[in-house]
Structures are given as C-alpha cells and as structure tokens.
Design an enzyme around this catalytic site. Sequence first.
Site, short mmCIF file in Angstrom:
data_model
loop_
_atom_site.label_atom_id
_atom_site.label_comp_id
_atom_site.label_asym_id
_atom_site.label_seq_id
_atom_site.Cartn_x
_atom_site.Cartn_y
_atom_site.Cartn_z
N ASP A 196 -89.21 36.05 -3.76
CA ASP A 196 -89.84 35.21 -5.12
C ASP A 196 -90.42 34.98 -5.83
O ASP A 196 -90.63 35.11 -6.87
CB ASP A 196 -88.23 34.46 -5.04
CG ASP A 196 -87.85 33.45 -4.92
OD1 ASP A 196 -88.95 32.76 -3.47
OD2 ASP A 196 -87.31 32.51 -4.39
N SER B 19 -79.98 22.68 5.23
CA SER B 19 -79.37 23.53 5.96
C SER B 19 -79.92 24.95 4.92
O SER B 19 -79.64 26.45 5.91
CB SER B 19 -78.19 23.81 6.28
OG SER B 19 -77.09 23.93 4.65
N GLY B 20 -81.24 25.66 4.35
CA GLY B 20 -81.02 26.12 3.71
C GLY B 20 -80.35 27.16 3.46
O GLY B 20 -80.35 28.39 2.53
N TYR C 64 -93.94 25.18 3.01
CA TYR C 64 -93.09 26.10 2.19
C TYR C 64 -94.51 26.24 1.03
O TYR C 64 -94.67 27.46 1.01
CB TYR C 64 -92.20 25.43 1.74
CG TYR C 64 -91.92 26.12 0.15
CD1 TYR C 64 -90.61 27.28 0.48
CD2 TYR C 64 -91.80 26.75 -0.99
CE1 TYR C 64 -90.39 28.07 -0.01
CE2 TYR C 64 -91.85 27.30 -1.86
CZ TYR C 64 -90.76 28.61 -1.59
OH TYR C 64 -90.43 29.04 -2.19
N GLU D 29 -86.60 37.99 1.88
CA GLU D 29 -87.59 35.99 1.78
C GLU D 29 -88.91 36.05 1.46
O GLU D 29 -89.39 36.45 1.89
CB GLU D 29 -87.19 35.48 3.42
CG GLU D 29 -86.32 34.27 3.83
CD GLU D 29 -84.72 34.00 2.86
OE1 GLU D 29 -85.49 33.22 1.70
OE2 GLU D 29 -83.94 34.77 3.02
N HIS D 30 -88.70 34.85 0.64
CA HIS D 30 -90.00 34.36 1.02
C HIS D 30 -91.27 35.48 -0.25
O HIS D 30 -91.98 35.85 -0.26
CB HIS D 30 -91.29 33.64 1.25
CG HIS D 30 -90.66 32.95 2.52
ND1 HIS D 30 -91.14 31.54 1.62
CD2 HIS D 30 -89.57 32.03 3.84
CE1 HIS D 30 -90.71 30.80 2.79
NE2 HIS D 30 -90.47 30.78 3.70
N ASP E 201 -83.30 30.39 -5.71
CA ASP E 201 -81.65 29.53 -5.80
C ASP E 201 -80.90 28.60 -6.69
O ASP E 201 -79.73 28.75 -7.11
CB ASP E 201 -82.48 28.62 -4.63
CG ASP E 201 -82.57 28.43 -3.53
OD1 ASP E 201 -82.96 29.50 -2.96
OD2 ASP E 201 -83.57 27.86 -2.83
C1 GLA Z 1 -86.20 28.63 -1.01
C2 GLA Z 1 -86.84 28.74 -2.17
C3 GLA Z 1 -86.79 29.44 -2.40
C4 GLA Z 1 -87.42 31.00 -1.81
C5 GLA Z 1 -87.10 30.85 -0.81
C6 GLA Z 1 -87.77 31.73 0.54
O1 GLA Z 1 -84.66 28.79 -0.73
O2 GLA Z 1 -86.74 27.49 -2.75
O3 GLA Z 1 -87.05 29.93 -4.01
O4 GLA Z 1 -88.74 31.26 -2.05
O5 GLA Z 1 -86.82 29.71 -0.25
O6 GLA Z 1 -87.13 33.02 0.31
#
Ligand code: GLA
Length: 379
Positions: free
Chosen positions: A27, A113-114, A212, A24-25, A162
């Site tokens: 990419d 929702s992520g 973000y 996570e965080h 994503d």
């Molecule tokens: C969001 C972004 C992704 C990634 C995630 C965190 O989903 O769109 O590119 O950075 O946050 O991992």
Amino acid sequence: MNETEFGRYACKVTAAGRVNIIGEHVDYCGGKVLPAALSLCNTVYVRPNGTDKINLFWTTLPGSVSLDIGNLEAYRGLRYGNYQAGSALFWKRAGHKLVGCDMLQSCTVPFGSGLSSSAAIEVSTIAALAAAAGEPFDPVEVALLAQKAEREFAGVNCGIMDQYASACGRRGYAMLLDCGTLQCEYISFALGGCSLVIADCCKPHDLVQSKYNERRAETEEALAILRKKLPVNCLAEVTAGDFEKYAYLLPEKLRARARHVVEECARVSCAAEAMKGGDSARLGELLNASHASLRDLYEVTGKEPDALAAAAQSHPACLGSRMTGAGFGGCTVSLVRTEALGDFKSYVSARYRKETGYTARFYEADVSDGITLSFAADE
Ligand code: GLA
C-alpha cells in the site's frame, strides 16, 4: 466502565477492524490491496459535555483520561488515549470543529494481531468527534486523517489500507483499493463453498513498529535507485519486465524487497479476478505464493506465522493460507472448504501447538461495514 454506568449518549459509532486477503506491504508503494472490513470493531459511545475536554473511558479499563482540546500535542506519550489524542489533533488541524465530549470506547478487535485495532480506534474516534459536533463527514477524509494520526502521532509510517478499510468497508464486499489513486472497487465476497479463517499465532511480539518503518525505508531506497533508469512514481508502477531488466542495479536485500512488491502487485490483480470468477483454487494458490514471498523476500513473517501458515496449508481442505497485516507475528488468513472448518481448526491448533508451544486463536467475524453511526434518538 460499562455502557450502563456511562449513561446516556448522543451517538454510537463503530469502525471496523480489517483482514487483508492479499496485497501485503504494497500500500505504501502505491499498489492495490484487497482487504475486507470485519465485524470485529471499535465502538465509541459519545455525548457532548459542554467543556473543552475530551474525557475518555474504556469498557476494559478502570479510570479515565482527560484530553485538553487546546493542548492535544501534549499526549503523544500516553499509554491509553494517544490514538484518540492524535486523531482529535489531526481532525482539528484539518479545520474541523472540535467540541468537548465524553467517550466510552469498547474494542473487539484483538490488539497486536494484525487486524488493525489502531485504525478502528482512530477512525471511530474521528467519526465520533464529528457526530458530537453535529457535523457530517467524508469517510475518505476520516481515513486520511486517521492515517496521519498513526504516522505522525503514533510513529508508524503506515500506508492507507487499514484506515481506508476501517472507514469505507461494506458489508459483504472485499475492497480492491488502489492506494495510489484511492479508487476502490467493491467485489462481492463470495467464496463458493469456502470460508476465510482468521487465526492468531498468539506470540507476543515487539519491534513491529521499527521493523515496519525499516521495510518502508528499504522500498523507498529501491525506488530511488530504479528511478535513475525508469520513469516511475512508485514501485507498484514497475512492470515485471522492467524489473527483470533493472534488478541488477539493486543491492541484494533491496532487490528482494522490491521483487516482493512487484510480484505481490501482480498477485493482487489475479486474486481480484479469481474472486470475481469464483475461482477459489486460484485464489488459494495466490495466498500461498504471497506468504512465501513475505517469508523469503520481504522477511516479515517469523517462526510462528510460518508454522501457522504451514500447518494450515498442509490440511486437505485448505486452498491457501498466508500471514495478514504488517507481520512479525499476528494473524494468518486461510481459505478453507466450509464443510471441513471444524476439522481444519482442530488439526491446525494441534499441529501449531506441537511445533511452537503456542496456542492459536481463531476469530469469528463477518465481512462488515466500515463506519456505522446510530443516534440515540433513533434507538
Ligand atoms: C500495516 C499498515 C498498512 C500496511 C500493512 C502491510 O497494517 O498499517 O498500511 O502497510 O501493515 O500490508
């Protein structure tokens, strides 16, 4: 408007939402991530209309929005339709043929929702535009242009995870994606008697976009400082040893952010190995460590995601749990022994509600393909 009211379509296109198992965080720091595409998806029914307009309809909204193909820049501020306008704009700018069409959009990825509803919308819209124009497409290019739309049109300076997962996912496989090179290794999604449970903390959140972008800027700042001593192109290239040696160069907050990235990258490699070897216990430990790092070092969790992950982690059938996605709310992903799923969900629901006053939601989803296309003539 529903599918019957929309009438005949030429092609039905879907693109997936995704869950990120770990990574996570990282990419946007050139690291590897381990997401999987989900059966929660955005569906676009599309037919060419012989005009120079893209007419958008939604299964969940009344009315429609009409986009003028020659003036797509004008739709930046749209509440509904701006992801589609941005996607069409960058697809066109990349030199692809754009034809007027009607599109009915139907999204089962929960918003905010992520789980990447925006990527699913962008990717499916581009694939539908290609289908309407009768053109083949490369899913990787679709992902890259969808990312461009998210960054330059919607204003979130996101990485590629994503959109790549949404476009290139495969049923039954997790994806070990190197975000620096876009090499992707598909790993069979076998969790040996365990299931992944996705739970939404259901707290309305805001500021995700600005926070973000702020985190991303912090990692860039940290990289610029470390590069004075280290010949690296991205934070993901910094080894644990080099980080310890040069961490003193970084102010405290940037040091914590960079430490998260360096350590999370190492966890992803271990998690991929654990998954390949069927070692669910190890995978679970890594999920827990990832959450702690996102909470304490990267500071992207928040009271509700922390409470939801802690509730999950305290259940005996849970091997590990962490927030997934950008954070600041959204979902957790937990690795749970399949035979105890029912008990796990009721326990976590009750404990989370007691602690926060919010009611968690659990989503049922399979690991699915990224883009799917079916032409009306085939049906
Ligand atoms: C969001 C972004 C992704 C990634 C995630 C965190 O989903 O769109 O590119 O950075 O946050 O991992």
